[in-house]
Design a protein around this motif. Structure first.
Motif, short mmCIF file in Angstrom:
data_model
loop_
_atom_site.label_atom_id
_atom_site.label_comp_id
_atom_site.label_asym_id
_atom_site.label_seq_id
_atom_site.Cartn_x
_atom_site.Cartn_y
_atom_site.Cartn_z
N LYS A 1 0.84 -1.19 0.00
CA LYS A 1 0.00 0.00 0.00
C LYS A 1 0.88 1.24 0.00
N ARG A 2 0.56 2.15 -0.92
CA ARG A 2 1.44 3.30 -1.10
C ARG A 2 1.46 4.23 0.12
N SER A 3 0.32 4.41 0.78
CA SER A 3 0.29 5.34 1.91
C SER A 3 1.23 4.88 3.01
N THR A 4 1.18 3.59 3.35
CA THR A 4 2.06 3.06 4.39
C THR A 4 3.51 3.08 3.93
N LEU A 5 3.74 2.70 2.67
CA LEU A 5 5.11 2.63 2.16
C LEU A 5 5.77 4.01 2.16
N ARG A 6 5.02 5.01 1.69
CA ARG A 6 5.59 6.38 1.69
C ARG A 6 5.91 6.83 3.10
N ARG A 7 5.02 6.56 4.04
CA ARG A 7 5.22 7.02 5.41
C ARG A 7 6.47 6.39 6.00
N ARG A 8 6.72 5.10 5.74
CA ARG A 8 7.89 4.45 6.30
C ARG A 8 9.19 4.95 5.65
N VAL A 9 9.15 5.16 4.32
CA VAL A 9 10.34 5.67 3.63
C VAL A 9 10.65 7.08 4.11
N GLU A 10 9.62 7.92 4.25
CA GLU A 10 9.85 9.30 4.68
C GLU A 10 10.34 9.34 6.12
N GLU B 1 -20.50 -1.75 -1.46
CA GLU B 1 -19.22 -2.43 -1.57
C GLU B 1 -18.06 -1.44 -1.47
N THR B 2 -18.23 -0.30 -2.14
CA THR B 2 -17.19 0.72 -2.08
C THR B 2 -17.00 1.22 -0.66
N THR B 3 -18.13 1.50 0.01
CA THR B 3 -18.04 1.97 1.40
C THR B 3 -17.40 0.92 2.30
N ASN B 4 -17.78 -0.34 2.09
CA ASN B 4 -17.24 -1.42 2.91
C ASN B 4 -15.73 -1.56 2.70
N GLU B 5 -15.29 -1.48 1.44
CA GLU B 5 -13.86 -1.60 1.17
C GLU B 5 -13.10 -0.39 1.71
N GLU B 6 -13.71 0.79 1.63
CA GLU B 6 -13.05 1.97 2.19
C GLU B 6 -12.90 1.82 3.71
N LEU B 7 -13.96 1.30 4.36
CA LEU B 7 -13.87 1.09 5.81
C LEU B 7 -12.81 0.06 6.14
N GLN B 8 -12.77 -1.03 5.35
CA GLN B 8 -11.76 -2.06 5.58
C GLN B 8 -10.36 -1.49 5.39
N SER B 9 -10.20 -0.69 4.31
CA SER B 9 -8.90 -0.08 4.05
C SER B 9 -8.50 0.85 5.19
N THR B 10 -9.48 1.63 5.69
CA THR B 10 -9.20 2.53 6.81
C THR B 10 -8.81 1.74 8.05
N ASN B 11 -9.51 0.64 8.30
CA ASN B 11 -9.20 -0.20 9.45
C ASN B 11 -7.78 -0.76 9.36
N GLU B 12 -7.41 -1.23 8.17
CA GLU B 12 -6.06 -1.75 7.99
C GLU B 12 -5.03 -0.65 8.16
N GLU B 13 -5.35 0.55 7.65
CA GLU B 13 -4.42 1.68 7.78
C GLU B 13 -4.22 2.04 9.25
N LEU B 14 -5.32 2.03 10.03
CA LEU B 14 -5.22 2.34 11.46
C LEU B 14 -4.38 1.29 12.19
N GLU B 15 -4.57 0.03 11.82
CA GLU B 15 -3.79 -1.03 12.45
C GLU B 15 -2.31 -0.87 12.10
N THR B 16 -2.04 -0.48 10.84
CA THR B 16 -0.65 -0.24 10.44
C THR B 16 -0.04 0.88 11.26
N LEU B 17 -0.80 2.00 11.41
CA LEU B 17 -0.32 3.10 12.22
C LEU B 17 -0.07 2.67 13.66
N ASN B 18 -0.95 1.82 14.17
CA ASN B 18 -0.79 1.34 15.54
C ASN B 18 0.52 0.56 15.69
#
Length: 621
Positions: A31-40, A458-475
């Motif tokens: 995922k680009r958002s996580t990857l960019r954050r770690r590289v930066e 489906e779009t909303t569900n995937e966005e929520l899932q993506s957000t949840n995964e992003e939050l877990e990554t940040l954690n």
């Protein structure tokens, strides 16, 4: 539908290509958002601005590659992490697994993304507790893989600090760990049952014949396309009753055909029942072992082709004439059971009733063109006669050998009956046709609205899932940073204790001297004043701290020291001893030897002056 991806950054993508070419690390599926954050984060650590500048920095400093990869591959883990999920695995699933393996059959387990080994050894302890250590040693084989070579090395050594073992259940530390100095190491006899090795989930072939696959908080770092490829490999790796244990932020709704939820709260999934997917894997390999060939693409192509025909009764027949798939409508219509799957079609009644299928299938396989039949009569499950249009189509690419044949039965009973009614009453047909047209239009409108709503959900569900995964990554990133801060705090604490010991030692030395000691800085301000000086002149250390030495009202003629002090501070003198007459705090005349030396740094630059004052005995005055 997928959640909206962040806009691509050409410079960042060029950096990823550079990493792949230089060190064969392919992060394109992350995922680009996580990857960019770690590289930066790493760029900020080394003080580099901009991706091109960081690429230049990597070329000049090859050691930075390892530091960058360690930053990207977050190794946040602990023993029995998410304790409730492990409890669910232990109580609800491990007993059934051991019951299936009562005859001493081997148990194969894969810990994918094992990091520094805590999760792998948690598995070992959980199984050893359930079946006994001796049975575990003879029956269980654990495979542990990760992309991070440094984390794998730490996992192989299995040496952990006291704080790493805080989450263990009571008694586990003494049963499964051995003291190694100030640290603890996992039991050697059980560690031999674990095979560690490097593995790229997105690229490398999976293990096989697994009973349990644990991959927790790893999939959330990949995009949906790579997640799909990894899950397809996991499906192949597991035995028919195999279990997949994921992290708390990971869901696989988009791959429900591969895995079914067994305990959704604990994120434990069961492999989907064996069916066409497994048969197609074998067709693509000629019965051999797992290979990274086009068989996976063929499987997905045939699966999609079969699933597209599900609204009507459908059969899928392999090139060898075996019945591979019958959907629910077909099973009801032709009274097919699970035991019929895999049997030769010619042995089944459906091969010749309601229509001869064998010759049509042979024709389609030979000519690679679909065959259409109409007006086929067949009683429905309720006994009423029905009319069907039959379509026999080849499956697979036109340029390659067919993967099989799809036989679809489209129920046209209603249209047949309407046609019969037309023959009896044209006027009634016209009215019925208009009503039917209106109904169809309304149905199409309703279907379009429903489809639109489904896509939005489906779009909303995937966005929520993506957000949840992003939050877990940040954690996990925050937890990693917190561990780094704890390490720094421990180092600061150790240095503070060492400094405190040095200060106590220095104070003891100064208190033991019979001579008075004064330390001055370059401005001749008092920085240190020992007890002997207080006894001689009647001033305490806190009264003279940071005061100009030459302005002190004491019985020592300090003005006579000014020239020598200035020479010492300017580096023109390495020190000098003077004999001065003075008056102590009791008003008694005394004679003192005053020695002035420079307070020098490692570079021999005078940072101040040290003055020793020693009273001469009365007989020498």
């Amino acid at each position: 539908m997928t959640a909206t991806a962040p806009p691509a950054n050409p410079e960042f993508e060029e950096l990823l290509v550079f990493l792949r070419e230089m060190r064969s690390f392919d992060f394109s599926g992350y995922k680009r958002s996580t990857l960019r954050r770690r590289v930066e984060k790493r760029m900020q650590t080394v003080g580099v601005q901009g991706y091109p500048a960081y690429r230049d920095y990597l070329e000049v400093h090859p050691g930075e590659f390892d530091a960058l990869f360690n930053t990207i591959l977050i190794n946040v883990t602990s023993f029995f992490r998410d304790e409730e999920a492990w409890a669910a695995l232990r109580d609800d699933f491990v007993p059934a697994l051991l019951e299936r393996k009562q005859g001493g059959q081997p148990i194969r387990v894969w810990s994918a993304g094992c990091a520094t080994g805590q999760e792998t050894y948690t598995l070992v302890m959980l199984l050893a507790e359930a079946m006994g250590i001796e049975a575990f040693r003879h029956q269980v084989k654990v495979y542990a893989t990760d992309l991070d070579s440094e984390a794998l090395a730490e996992a192989r050594h299995a040496v952990y600090a006291d704080k790493d073992l805080e989450g263990l259940p009571e008694g586990f530390r003494d049963r499964y760990f051995e003291p190694a100095g100030s640290r603890w190491t996992f039991r050697t006899d059980l560690r031999r049952q674990v095979i560690f090795g490097p593995h790229d989930l997105a690229q490398d072939a999976p293990m096989s014949h697994l009973d349990l696959l644990v991959c927790r908080n790893v999939l959330m770092y990949f995009n949906s396309e790579v997640q799909g490829r990894i899950l397809a490999r996991f499906h192949f790796a597991l035995e028919p009753e195999g279990l997949l244990f994921l992290g708390r932020a990971e869901m696989i709704r988009a791959h429900a055909s591969l895995f079914a939820p067994a305990h959704l709260g604990a994120r434990i999934f069961r492999r989907a029942p064996s069916g066409i997917r497994d048969r197609l894997f074998m067709l693509g390999r000629g019965g051999g072992g797992p290979q990274r060939t086009s068989s996976t693409a063929q499987q997905l192509e045939l699966r999609d082709a079969a699933l597209d025909a599900l609204p009507s009764a459908q059969l899928v027949v392999g090139p060898g004439g075996d019945l591979l798939l019958a959907n629910e409508a077909a099973r009801k219509l032709f009274a097919l059971g699970a035991a019929d799957l895999g049997r030769p079609l010619q042995d089944l009644r459906v091969s010749y009733r309601p229509v001869e299928l064998r010759s049509r299938i042979e024709q389609v396989l030979a000519e690679r063109h679909p065959v259409y039949l109409s007006g086929i009569e067949q009683p429905g499950p309720d006994g009423d006669p029905r009319s069907f249009d039959v379509q026999v189509c080849p499956l697979g690419s036109p340029d390659a050998a067919p993967l099989g044949v799809s036989v679809s039965f489209l129920d046209v009973t209603r249209h047949t009956r309407l046609q019969a009614e037309v023959e009896h009453a044209n006027q009634a047909l016209e009215t019925a046709s208009e009503e039917l047209q209106s109904t169809n239009e309304e149905l199409e409108t309703t279907n379009e609205e429903l489809q639109s709503t489904i896509e939005e959900l489906e779009t909303t569900n995937e966005e929520l899932q993506s957000t949840n995964e992003e939050l877990e990554t940040l954690n996990e990133e925050l937890q990693s940073t917190n561990e780094e801060m704890e390490t720094l705090n421990d180092e600061v604490q150790r240095r503070s204790e060492a400094l405190e010991q040095s200060n106590v030692y220095l104070a003891s030395v100064l208190a033991s001297l019979r001579a008075g000691v004064v330390v001055l800085d370059r401005e001749m301000l008092v920085r240190l004043w020992n007890d002997r000086m207080g006894q001689l002149w009647g001033l305490r250390a806190d009264e003279v701290q940071d005061q100009p030495f030459l302005h002190l009202d004491i019985g020592l003629p300090v003005e006579r020291l000014k020239g020598v002090m200035r020479a010492v501070l300017d580096g023109r003198s390495e020190g000098e001893t003077l004999m001065l007459d003075a008056v102590n705090r009791r008003g008694r005349a005394i004679t003192c030897d005053v020695t002035i030396t420079p307070l020098a740094t490692a570079a021999q630059d005078a940072r101040g002056a040290v003055i020793l004052v020693e009273e001469r005995p009365a007989q020498e005055g």
